[in-house]
Scaffold this motif. Structure first.
Motif, PDB file in Angstrom:
ATOM      1  N   PHE A  56      39.827  31.559  41.689  1.00 13.59           N
ATOM      2  CA  PHE A  56      38.847  31.334  40.975  1.00 13.59           C
ATOM      3  C   PHE A  56      38.564  32.768  40.303  1.00 13.59           C
ATOM      4  O   PHE A  56      38.682  33.140  38.743  1.00 13.59           O
ATOM      5  N   TYR A  57      38.754  33.808  40.950  1.00 16.58           N
ATOM      6  CA  TYR A  57      38.776  35.313  40.374  1.00 16.58           C
ATOM      7  C   TYR A  57      39.954  35.396  39.715  1.00 16.58           C
ATOM      8  O   TYR A  57      39.754  36.081  38.528  1.00 16.58           O
ATOM      9  N   LYS A  67      41.944  33.542  37.909  1.00 12.62           N
ATOM     10  CA  LYS A  67      41.891  32.697  36.639  1.00 12.62           C
ATOM     11  C   LYS A  67      40.881  33.364  35.725  1.00 12.62           C
ATOM     12  O   LYS A  67      41.314  33.640  34.495  1.00 12.62           O
ATOM     13  N   TYR A  68      39.946  34.109  36.180  1.00 12.72           N
ATOM     14  CA  TYR A  68      39.142  35.084  35.146  1.00 12.72           C
ATOM     15  C   TYR A  68      39.561  36.296  34.843  1.00 12.72           C
ATOM     16  O   TYR A  68      39.912  36.560  33.834  1.00 12.72           O
TER      17      TYR A  68
END
Length: 354
Positions: free
Chosen positions: A343-344, A346-347
Motif C-alpha cells: 500500500f505504501y 504504490k503511493y
C-alpha cells in the motif's frame, strides 16, 4: 532447426542466447549499438552473493555461463553512515565485483564471446519491431524507473576495497559506494528520491571518498543509469520480457545483474521445455520481488536514523549473509508486512507495476 529472435544483447539477452544455441537453436540478436556494453563505460559492479543459496559462480555453471570475465570475490566490506562504521568479514564471498562495458574482461564482452562461440548471430547496429521477436531484452524501461545513479570509473593503484556509504546527505534514500578491484576503481551514488539533485549528491559522495582514501584516480570516465522494477512477471503479446525491461531488479538496493542473467536462462528453458514462462519466472522471482517491496518499505522507514538500527541487526547476527538471505526469500514476517508495504509503495512509486 528452429530460430529464436532476441531484441537486445545485454546480459539477459546473451544468457538466453547462449543456452538456446547450445541446444541446437538458431539465435539472432538485434542490438542497436555497435558493441555490447556500450552504455556501461567500463564501470565496476558488485553482484550480490546472498539472495540465493547457491554461490554465484556455481549458479553461473548451472546456467551454462563460463566466467571468462573479471569476477573478483570479496569477503570484506565496510558500511558507513559517516558517523559509525560496520566492518564485515564473511566466511564466503559476500559479493563478486565484475567489470561492465566494452573494455577487456568485462561481463558484456565475456558473454558476447560465449554467444559467438556457440554460433549466435549478433546483428549490431540493427533493431526490429517487438512484434517480430520472441524475447525482449532491451534494458530498463524509464516508465518504471525507481532509482537513478551516477558514477565515475578510473584506474588506481589503491588496494582492493569495497565501501558502502548510507545516509541522506550523500544519497537520499539510497546509497553510495567505492569499489576498487585489481587496479580499477568506481565511485557512484544511487538515489531513490530527489532525482533532480543527483549532481549535488554525487559531488558530495566523490568529495567524501576522496577525503578518506588516497585513490589518485587516472583516466576518469563518468557513467549514469537507472533501475526499473515490477513485481509482475511480464509478457508483451507473445513476447517474453527479461532482464531490466521485465522489471527484474531488487527494489531495496537496485541489484539486477544476477537477476538479468537468471531471467535469460529461465526464458531459454521455457522455450526448450515448452513451459509457460510466466509460471517458471514467477516461481523463482515473485517471492524475491515481493520481499524487496517489504525491504524497501522498512529501509525508508529507518532513514531518519542513518540506518544504524538495521545495520546493527545485520552486523550482530551470527551469519550476516544467511541473515540477508532470509530477507530476500519472502519469510513469514515479510508476508505479514507485505499488504502494508505494498500500500505504501504504490503511493510512493505510482509509476511502478505493483
Amino acid at each position: 532447426m528452429k530460430t529464436v529472435k532476441i531484441l537486445g544483447a545485454g546480459p539477459s539477452g546473451l544468457s538466453a542466447a547462449i543456452n538456446l544455441s547450445q541446444n541446437d537453436y538458431n539465435v539472432d540478436i538485434f542490438e542497436r549499438n555497435l558493441d555490447v556494453g556500450s552504455s556501461a563505460k567500463g564501470n565496476l559492479q558488485g553482484v550480490e552473493n546472498w539472495s540465493e543459496d547457491l554461490d554465484l559462480i556455481e549458479e553461473f555453471k548451472k546456467m551454462n555461463i563460463k566466467t571468462n570475465f573479471h569476477c573478483e570475490p570479496f569477503k570484506n566490506l565496510r558500511i558507513t553512515n559517516s558517523k559509525e562504521n560496520w566492518d564485515f568479514s564473511c566466511n564466503k564471498p559476500a559479493f563478486y565485483i565484475i567489470k561492465r562495458g566494452t573494455v577487456k574482461n568485462s561481463l558484456d564482452q565475456g558473454l558476447k564471446k560465449q554467444a559467438l562461440d556457440n554460433g549466435v548471430n549478433i546483428r549490431f547496429g540493427e533493431t526490429a519491431p517487438i512484434s517480430d521477436v520472441d524475447i525482449v531484452a532491451t534494458g530498463g524501461d524509464p516508465k518504471f524507473k525507481f532509482a537513478v545513479g551516477k558514477g565515475i570509473s578510473f584506474e588506481t593503484e589503491h588496494e582492493n576495497i569495497a565501501v558502502g556509504l548510507v545516509n541522506n546527505y550523500h544519497a537520499f534514500k539510497g546509497y553510495s559506494y567505492l569499489l576498487v578491484s585489481n587496479g580499477f576503481g568506481c565511485i557512484a551514488t544511487v538515489l531513490f528520491a530527489g532525482f533532480q539533485d543527483l549532481n549535488k549528491y554525487f559531488k558530495r559522495t566523490v568529495d567524501e571518498f576522496q577525503a578518506n582514501y588516497d585513490l589518485k584516480e587516472k583516466h576518469p570516465d563518468k557513467f549514469s543509469g537507472y533501475g526499473s522494477f515490477s513485481n509482475q512477471i511480464m509478457k508483451k503479446g507473445d513476447q517474453i520480457l527479461i532482464g531490466e525491461v521485465g522489471g527484474f531488479q531488487d527494489l531495496l538496493w537496485g541489484f539486477g545483474t544476477r537477476n538479468a542473467i537468471k531471467s535469460g536462462y529461465i526464458a531459454s528453458k521455457s522455450i526448450l521445455d515448452c513451459e509457460d514462462y510466466c509460471k517458471l519466472a514467477g516461481n523463482h522471482f515473485k517471492p524475491k520481488l515481493n520481499s524487496s517491496i517489504v525491504n524497501r518499505f522498512i529501509w525508508e522507514k529507518f532513514a531518519s536514523n542513518n540506518y544504524s538500527i538495521i545495520l546493527n541487526r545485520i552486523y550482530n547476527s551470527e551469519d550476516p549473509l544467511k541473515y540477508l538471505n532470509s530477507f530476500h526469500n519472502f519469510n513469514f514476517l515479510q508476508k505479514l508486512t507485505y499488504p502494508f508495504a505494498l500500500f505504501y509503495m504504490k503511493y510512493r512509486y505510482p509509476n511502478l507495476k505493483l
